[in-house]
Design an enzyme around this catalytic site. Structure first.
Site, PDB file in Angstrom:
ATOM      1  N   SER A  76       0.800  -1.235   0.000  1.00 22.45           N
ATOM      2  CA  SER A  76       0.000   0.000   0.000  1.00 22.45           C
ATOM      3  C   SER A  76       0.831   1.283   0.000  1.00 22.45           C
ATOM      4  O   SER A  76       0.285   2.360  -0.237  1.00 22.45           O
ATOM      5  CB  SER A  76      -0.935   0.024   1.201  1.00 22.45           C
TER       6      SER A  76
ATOM      7  N   LYS B 124       0.534   3.358  -3.004  1.00 18.16           N
ATOM      8  CA  LYS B 124      -0.646   4.201  -3.269  1.00 18.16           C
ATOM      9  C   LYS B 124      -0.296   5.689  -3.239  1.00 18.16           C
ATOM     10  O   LYS B 124      -0.924   6.494  -3.921  1.00 18.16           O
ATOM     11  CB  LYS B 124      -1.746   3.897  -2.237  1.00 18.16           C
TER      12      LYS B 124
ATOM     13  N   TYR C 139      -2.317  -2.519 -10.771  1.00 22.21           N
ATOM     14  CA  TYR C 139      -2.350  -2.356  -9.304  1.00 22.21           C
ATOM     15  C   TYR C 139      -1.483  -3.403  -8.602  1.00 22.21           C
ATOM     16  O   TYR C 139      -0.701  -3.071  -7.706  1.00 22.21           O
ATOM     17  CB  TYR C 139      -3.806  -2.434  -8.825  1.00 22.21           C
TER      18      TYR C 139
ATOM     19  N   TYR D 224      -3.781   3.025   7.921  1.00 25.02           N
ATOM     20  CA  TYR D 224      -5.050   2.292   8.002  1.00 25.02           C
ATOM     21  C   TYR D 224      -5.957   2.950   9.038  1.00 25.02           C
ATOM     22  O   TYR D 224      -5.884   4.151   9.242  1.00 25.02           O
ATOM     23  CB  TYR D 224      -4.804   0.805   8.336  1.00 25.02           C
TER      24      TYR D 224
ATOM     25  N   VAL E 267       1.121  -3.876   3.758  1.00 24.86           N
ATOM     26  CA  VAL E 267       0.992  -5.181   4.424  1.00 24.86           C
ATOM     27  C   VAL E 267       2.241  -6.058   4.297  1.00 24.86           C
ATOM     28  O   VAL E 267       2.297  -7.131   4.891  1.00 24.86           O
ATOM     29  CB  VAL E 267      -0.253  -5.974   3.935  1.00 24.86           C
TER      30      VAL E 267
END
Ligand code: GLU
Length: 310
Positions: free
Chosen positions: A66, A69, A194, A246, A264
């Site tokens: 992540s 992102k 992705y 998160y 993660v």
């Protein structure tokens, strides 16, 4: 002060926090990630002026997950501009797990709440320019090469395949978004982009340097060349504060107070204006998905040098 921070100090902090790794669990919903060793721990600090200092398993590569992102958001903003991007993805924290689907049904049109949750990040990946997945991923890699001045950084194809073949929830999000006309083009192609962006392999020094570019208002830390427009770098750092960790972003802001994004794989990238980039790797995760050791280390660092931006 912090500029005087030495490798041996980082080593002793790592030594002090390594016992916490057993409180976490390595992610296994992407089968290839389950192979990570929870005892592999590393930290790096890339100051805006000076060399990278690092400690632990600093050669060990791990996938961005992540953390990517933030990078894809910067590129999508460069490609499409702010109005286009935020016409399709929101700016508000969700308070939900990163792969949650249910909020999409609560809004019409189905605009994901922010680009740091999977639904939003998938929309962002869909916006990256390119005629096919290969070109889009290639552009993202070139962007990372530019930020790190390191062309050796590549996609870990084993992790990418593992995620692509098990990404049933992300597929569901994408098909839902496609049904509601939020994304364009082919779903499987966007999933390919992705999963590959999430599978870019880095070590802590490379990641800390990316963090340093954001900290340096989007400029390369050695040549000072503007890679990301300042305003877009600022948008990315703001998302790191509001939704980077998160649904523990609030407590992280209170305890650490540094813009940061975790993944993660157990990586965390932090970016502190006028200071530089920080990266931590420790694959054992807490129940929210954040690296247990990463959180401890960043807390120590922030408290020791009074780094909170608040
Ligand atoms: N590739 C991962 C996924 O979509 C990223 C999740 C994360 O690091 O939060 O499930």
């Amino acid at each position: 002060m912090v500029n005087k921070l030495e490798k041996k100090t980082l080593e002793s902090w790592l030594e002090n926090v390594k016992e916490y790794a057993c409180e976490g669990k390595v992610a296994d919903y992407i089968p290839a990630l389950a192979e990570q060793n929870p005892e592999h721990l590393a930290v790096a600090i890339y100051p805006l002026k000076g060399e990278c200092i690092y400690a632990g398993h600093s050669e060990k590569c791990f996938t961005l997950q992540s953390i990517s992102k933030v990078i894809s958001l910067a590129l999508a903003l460069i490609d499409n501009g702010e109005d286009f991007v935020f016409g399709r993805v929101g700016m508000e924290p969700s308070g939900d797990p990163f792969h949650s689907i249910y909020r999409l049904e609560q809004h019409t049109p189905s605009k994901p709440l922010n680009p740091m949750i999977n639904a939003g990040a998938l929309v962002v990946s869909n916006m990256i320019y390119g005629v096919n997945a290969h070109e889009r991923v290639g552009r993202l890699l070139s962007f990372i090469h530019e930020m790190t001045d390191d062309h050796s950084i590549q996609v870990n194809e084993n992790v990418a395949d593992s995620e692509f073949n098990s990404a049933f929830l992300n597929r569901s999000l994408l098909y839902y978004l496609k049904q509601h006309d939020v994304i364009k083009g082919d779903v499987e192609e966007t999933l390919d982009v992705y999963t590959k962006q999430c599978s870019v392999d880095v070590n802590v020094c490379q990641l800390a340097r990316i963090g340093a570019v954001f900290a340096n208002e989007g400029r390369d830390i050695h040549s000072n060349r503007q890679i990301i427009p300042r305003h877009y770098a600022r948008i990315c750092k703001t998302f790191m504060v509001t939704c980077g960790m998160y649904d523990a972003s609030g407590s992280f802001a209170i305890k650490v107070g540094i813009p940061a994004k975790s993944g993660v794989s157990g990586g965390v990238m932090a970016s502190l204006n006028q200071f530089g980039g920080i990266a931590v790797y420790g694959p054992a995760l807490d129940e929210k998905g954040n690296s247990v050791v990463g959180l401890k280390l960043l807390e120590i660092l922030s408290n020791r040098y009074d780094l909170s931006i608040f």
